[in-house]
Scaffold this motif. Sequence first.
Motif, mmCIF file in Angstrom:
data_model
loop_
_atom_site.group_PDB
_atom_site.id
_atom_site.type_symbol
_atom_site.label_atom_id
_atom_site.label_comp_id
_atom_site.label_asym_id
_atom_site.label_seq_id
_atom_site.Cartn_x
_atom_site.Cartn_y
_atom_site.Cartn_z
ATOM 1 N N MET A 17 -1.981 0.801 0.719
ATOM 2 C CA MET A 17 -2.205 0.187 1.946
ATOM 3 C C MET A 17 -2.391 0.964 3.052
ATOM 4 S SD MET A 17 -1.565 -2.875 1.008
ATOM 5 C CE MET A 17 -0.894 -4.022 2.278
ATOM 6 N N LYS A 18 -3.463 0.333 4.042
ATOM 7 C CA LYS A 18 -3.857 0.902 5.525
ATOM 8 C C LYS A 18 -3.323 0.140 6.363
ATOM 9 C CE LYS A 18 -8.136 1.794 2.959
ATOM 10 N NZ LYS A 18 -7.998 3.160 2.269
ATOM 11 N N ALA A 19 -2.136 0.905 7.375
ATOM 12 C CA ALA A 19 -1.538 0.264 8.053
ATOM 13 C C ALA A 19 -1.342 1.027 9.481
ATOM 14 C CB ALA A 19 -0.232 -0.076 7.729
ATOM 15 N N LEU A 20 -0.835 0.359 10.461
ATOM 16 C CA LEU A 20 -0.344 0.938 11.895
ATOM 17 C C LEU A 20 0.957 0.524 12.117
ATOM 18 C CD1 LEU A 20 -1.358 2.873 13.977
ATOM 19 C CD2 LEU A 20 -2.389 0.768 15.076
ATOM 20 N N ALA A 21 1.697 1.425 12.453
ATOM 21 C CA ALA A 21 3.122 0.872 12.896
ATOM 22 C C ALA A 21 3.383 1.550 14.676
ATOM 23 C CB ALA A 21 4.258 1.127 12.021
ATOM 24 N N LYS A 50 -0.762 5.011 8.244
ATOM 25 C CA LYS A 50 -0.862 5.393 6.606
ATOM 26 C C LYS A 50 -2.164 4.943 6.109
ATOM 27 C CE LYS A 50 1.662 1.982 4.063
ATOM 28 N NZ LYS A 50 2.662 1.741 3.022
ATOM 29 N N ASN A 51 -2.606 5.733 5.308
ATOM 30 C CA ASN A 51 -3.879 5.507 4.435
ATOM 31 C C ASN A 51 -3.654 5.876 3.101
ATOM 32 O OD1 ASN A 51 -6.534 5.143 3.586
ATOM 33 N ND2 ASN A 51 -7.569 6.528 4.801
ATOM 34 N N ASP A 52 -3.135 4.768 2.608
ATOM 35 C CA ASP A 52 -2.552 5.018 1.165
ATOM 36 C C ASP A 52 -1.791 6.070 1.053
ATOM 37 O OD1 ASP A 52 -4.284 2.920 0.187
ATOM 38 O OD2 ASP A 52 -5.988 4.442 -0.095
ATOM 39 N N ASP A 53 -1.928 7.402 0.354
ATOM 40 C CA ASP A 53 -0.873 8.341 0.227
ATOM 41 C C ASP A 53 -0.911 9.529 1.513
ATOM 42 O OD1 ASP A 53 -3.276 9.446 -0.272
ATOM 43 O OD2 ASP A 53 -2.597 10.698 -1.793
ATOM 44 N N GLN A 63 -6.281 11.062 12.478
ATOM 45 C CA GLN A 63 -5.195 12.333 11.475
ATOM 46 C C GLN A 63 -5.357 11.628 10.065
ATOM 47 O OE1 GLN A 63 -4.650 15.368 13.016
ATOM 48 N NE2 GLN A 63 -5.793 13.724 14.284
ATOM 49 N N VAL A 64 -5.685 10.216 9.664
ATOM 50 C CA VAL A 64 -5.485 9.967 8.185
ATOM 51 C C VAL A 64 -6.934 9.379 7.840
ATOM 52 C CG1 VAL A 64 -2.919 9.647 8.207
ATOM 53 C CG2 VAL A 64 -4.344 7.788 8.947
ATOM 54 N N ASP A 65 -7.970 9.794 8.764
ATOM 55 C CA ASP A 65 -9.282 9.318 8.233
ATOM 56 C C ASP A 65 -9.314 7.807 8.265
ATOM 57 O OD1 ASP A 65 -9.839 12.303 8.177
ATOM 58 O OD2 ASP A 65 -9.112 12.086 6.321
ATOM 59 N N LEU A 66 -8.883 7.318 8.977
ATOM 60 C CA LEU A 66 -8.825 5.761 8.937
ATOM 61 C C LEU A 66 -9.200 4.957 10.428
ATOM 62 C CD1 LEU A 66 -7.873 3.633 7.194
ATOM 63 C CD2 LEU A 66 -5.411 3.455 8.273
ATOM 64 N N LYS A 67 -10.264 4.150 10.111
ATOM 65 C CA LYS A 67 -10.625 3.632 11.172
ATOM 66 C C LYS A 67 -9.978 2.114 11.485
ATOM 67 C CE LYS A 67 -15.586 4.919 10.568
ATOM 68 N NZ LYS A 67 -16.911 4.612 10.094
ATOM 69 N N THR A 68 -9.749 1.551 12.821
ATOM 70 C CA THR A 68 -9.105 0.158 13.035
ATOM 71 C C THR A 68 -9.478 -0.659 12.187
ATOM 72 O OG1 THR A 68 -8.893 1.073 15.294
ATOM 73 C CG2 THR A 68 -8.395 -1.115 14.865
ATOM 74 N N SER A 69 -10.733 -0.953 11.945
ATOM 75 C CA SER A 69 -11.476 -2.263 11.150
ATOM 76 C C SER A 69 -11.023 -1.981 9.814
ATOM 77 C CB SER A 69 -12.863 -2.045 11.485
ATOM 78 O OG SER A 69 -13.357 -0.658 10.843
ATOM 79 N N GLU A 70 -10.604 -0.956 9.350
ATOM 80 C CA GLU A 70 -10.088 -0.821 7.904
ATOM 81 C C GLU A 70 -8.687 -1.090 7.671
ATOM 82 O OE1 GLU A 70 -13.075 3.097 6.660
ATOM 83 O OE2 GLU A 70 -11.357 3.440 7.556
#
Length: 232
Positions: A1-5, A18-21, A48-55
């Motif tokens: 899962m790709k998430a922001l807390a 988090k971006n999966d692991d 830092q986890v190579d994640l974009k907001t849109s993802e």
Amino acid sequence: MKALAIDTSLTRITIAAKNDDKTAYLTLDIGMKQSEKLIPSFEYVLSQVDLKTSELDYTVLCKGPGSFTGLRLAFSALKAIELAYDVPVYGVGTLDTYSYAYSDLDIPVLCAVDAKKNRFYLKAQYKGNVLIDDGDYQLEDACKGILKIESDRIFVCGSDAALFIERIKELVPAKKFLCLRGTPNETENLFAIAEEMMDKKIPTLKDFDGPVYIRASEAEENLTARSNNASE
């Protein structure tokens, strides 16, 4: 899962992505500067986890009780992401967030957050059963609730567990209060709770949902006082 807390219920803000692991965390104990730092902080954590907001698959926040300003900032930021990218927002009570990791203990768990003016936000549970309801308690009222708990040992968690024990232990000498040293990372609990909510099909926050304050703001208290004076 790709998430922001995000937890902005206190003056200390905690953000995790988090971006999966892969997972990144950032905690800023910077006093009343949340409005300046929140957006740049979660953009940094996502990077830092190579994640974009849109993802993102979802976002999750502590919905209160807590800091009036901090809670509103978190709601505004995550609802903006929801509107822009159709990313669902989950809301979790602050006291439930802080007590989640201890829910399987064999003694009652009481979560305590300092509400100032010698008051605390409290909730006590044991094995899923609520022993003291979510509320804003004076110490005298907290004592009454604690005395009704059958166990002579109570585990206290939350951001102000040590302070609560210091204030309450002499008032309730029949109980032994336990707590951990240090400050756990509550955003890990937010991820876990949000994904449990998904599995159980619990709805996300609605457009009209806002923070949980429990206590009236100072402006609301002043308005009520003026209304009462006018009616006399």
